[in-house]
Design a protein around this motif. Sequence first.
Motif, mmCIF file in Angstrom:
data_model
loop_
_atom_site.group_PDB
_atom_site.id
_atom_site.type_symbol
_atom_site.label_atom_id
_atom_site.label_comp_id
_atom_site.label_asym_id
_atom_site.label_seq_id
_atom_site.Cartn_x
_atom_site.Cartn_y
_atom_site.Cartn_z
ATOM 1 N N UNK A 1 -29.266 89.072 13.494
ATOM 2 C CA UNK A 1 -29.502 88.379 14.801
ATOM 3 C C UNK A 1 -29.757 86.935 14.715
ATOM 4 N N UNK A 2 -28.933 86.029 15.387
ATOM 5 C CA UNK A 2 -28.959 84.451 15.244
ATOM 6 C C UNK A 2 -30.057 83.831 15.841
ATOM 7 N N UNK A 3 -30.660 84.557 16.928
ATOM 8 C CA UNK A 3 -31.509 83.974 17.738
ATOM 9 C C UNK A 3 -32.967 84.373 17.582
ATOM 10 N N UNK A 4 -34.076 83.812 17.632
ATOM 11 C CA UNK A 4 -35.247 84.368 17.533
ATOM 12 C C UNK A 4 -35.811 84.616 19.002
ATOM 13 N N UNK A 5 -35.076 83.968 20.122
ATOM 14 C CA UNK A 5 -35.441 84.458 21.300
ATOM 15 C C UNK A 5 -34.347 85.200 22.403
ATOM 16 N N UNK A 6 -34.715 86.334 22.683
ATOM 17 C CA UNK A 6 -33.730 87.146 23.478
ATOM 18 C C UNK A 6 -34.182 87.029 24.859
ATOM 19 N N UNK A 7 -33.019 86.756 25.687
ATOM 20 C CA UNK A 7 -33.184 86.511 27.026
ATOM 21 C C UNK A 7 -32.217 87.669 27.565
ATOM 22 N N UNK A 8 -32.704 88.180 28.657
ATOM 23 C CA UNK A 8 -31.696 89.248 29.266
ATOM 24 C C UNK A 8 -31.516 88.929 30.635
ATOM 25 N N UNK A 9 -30.325 89.094 31.112
ATOM 26 C CA UNK A 9 -29.907 88.879 32.558
ATOM 27 C C UNK A 9 -29.463 90.027 33.282
ATOM 28 N N UNK A 10 -29.303 90.129 34.483
ATOM 29 C CA UNK A 10 -28.797 91.077 35.450
ATOM 30 C C UNK A 10 -27.072 91.065 35.339
ATOM 31 N N UNK B 1 -34.293 85.739 35.411
ATOM 32 C CA UNK B 1 -34.276 86.452 34.185
ATOM 33 C C UNK B 1 -34.936 88.090 34.403
ATOM 34 N N UNK B 2 -34.294 89.097 33.646
ATOM 35 C CA UNK B 2 -34.830 90.341 33.838
ATOM 36 C C UNK B 2 -35.727 90.559 32.658
ATOM 37 N N UNK B 3 -35.604 89.906 31.532
ATOM 38 C CA UNK B 3 -36.690 90.236 30.480
ATOM 39 C C UNK B 3 -36.584 88.997 29.489
ATOM 40 N N UNK B 4 -37.630 88.823 28.749
ATOM 41 C CA UNK B 4 -37.578 87.779 27.523
ATOM 42 C C UNK B 4 -38.437 88.422 26.444
ATOM 43 N N UNK B 5 -38.165 88.021 25.120
ATOM 44 C CA UNK B 5 -38.839 88.673 23.987
ATOM 45 C C UNK B 5 -38.520 87.900 22.823
ATOM 46 N N UNK B 6 -39.369 87.593 22.196
ATOM 47 C CA UNK B 6 -39.455 86.858 20.766
ATOM 48 C C UNK B 6 -38.886 88.313 19.719
ATOM 49 N N UNK B 7 -37.851 87.727 18.791
ATOM 50 C CA UNK B 7 -37.497 88.872 17.910
ATOM 51 C C UNK B 7 -38.375 88.561 16.522
#
Length: 367
Positions: free
Chosen positions: A335-344, A323-329
């Motif tokens: 936005x359909x998901x409360x958790x956002x995961x970011x990838x390279x 993962x590069x980043x993770x955040x609770x929305x």
Amino acid sequence: MVKNIYFIGLGLIGGSLALSIKQTNPSINVIGFDINEEQAMLAMKLGAIDEISPTLFPNLAHVDMIFISTPVQQTIEIIEQLQNIELKQGVIITDVGSTKAKIVDWANKYLNGRIKFIGGHPMAGSHKSGILAAKPHLFENAFYILTPSKHVTTEDLSEVKRVLEGTKANIIEMTPEEHDKVTGVISHFPHIVAASLVSQAESYEEHYPLVKRLAAGGFRDITRIASSNPSMWRDILLHNKEPLLTLFEEWMSEMERVKQLVANEDSEQLLLFFEQAKLYRDGLPEKQKGAIPSFYDLFVDVPDYPGIISEITGYLAKEEISLTNIRIIETREEIYGVLRLSFQTERDRELAIDCISKYSNYETFII
């Protein structure tokens, strides 16, 4: 046949190009210089270069190709200085700047026919900087634009393309003027708009303190590029002045038109305005890298309770997905998901979708 390459600047772009060249052509001797000595030493340890140059202009009489991987203003200054440096007859010099017309004009002015200057712009990047963020595959499937100066031959262009073969980039030739107009529309001006939106939100915060909290959702996402390097973008705007001045006029004219549609409550034309924008946007290529770095985000519809982040990251760790980043929305409008995961990479995101569906019943979404 290129045997010796010299890199001026060993940050994200220069380092990634050097790594790609060394990986594809290990026999090529790559020499590198960076104003930050630590960057140069790290580049050596990572295998991006074979030698560290102690000075900006060492003995370059044996060098076949030079990559100037510095900000636009420094590139222009280096080109001017190169006219007084002893270089190999027919040496090819290229750069990685985000604007091209002024750089190529400078090359035409200061470098004569014995030096072949080919403007370059690899349209890929990362949200990280420096040699430690460099990757040999950074430019894979990205557009790499070449803008040759007046002394360049077809053979010179072919030589640069051969050296860049390992990047697996989509190489395109354009005039410097075409490049600056196109990148002005799809890269430079969007950065101005994003920064303006953020500035407007900041001015409202004094009277509406909730602005910052509510901006944590979609607003924060659509203005991400406003977090880019301020001095770099100042220079880009100044060096692409004329195309951007035209874009300002066109943008203000368009905004005035939309403003009048709202004032006149013209629902039919407003609907058409949004329909046309949606139609064009939905038709944009999904698999290719563009002028602005892609964000490989995945939204996961999970309940917001203690331990949910460690649960999801635990699944990804089992499959060795980075993962590069993770955040609770905090705000979930559109936005359909409360958790956002970011990838390279897109590949990492695809693996994450399979992983989460394998270990849980949580739904995943790509916006």
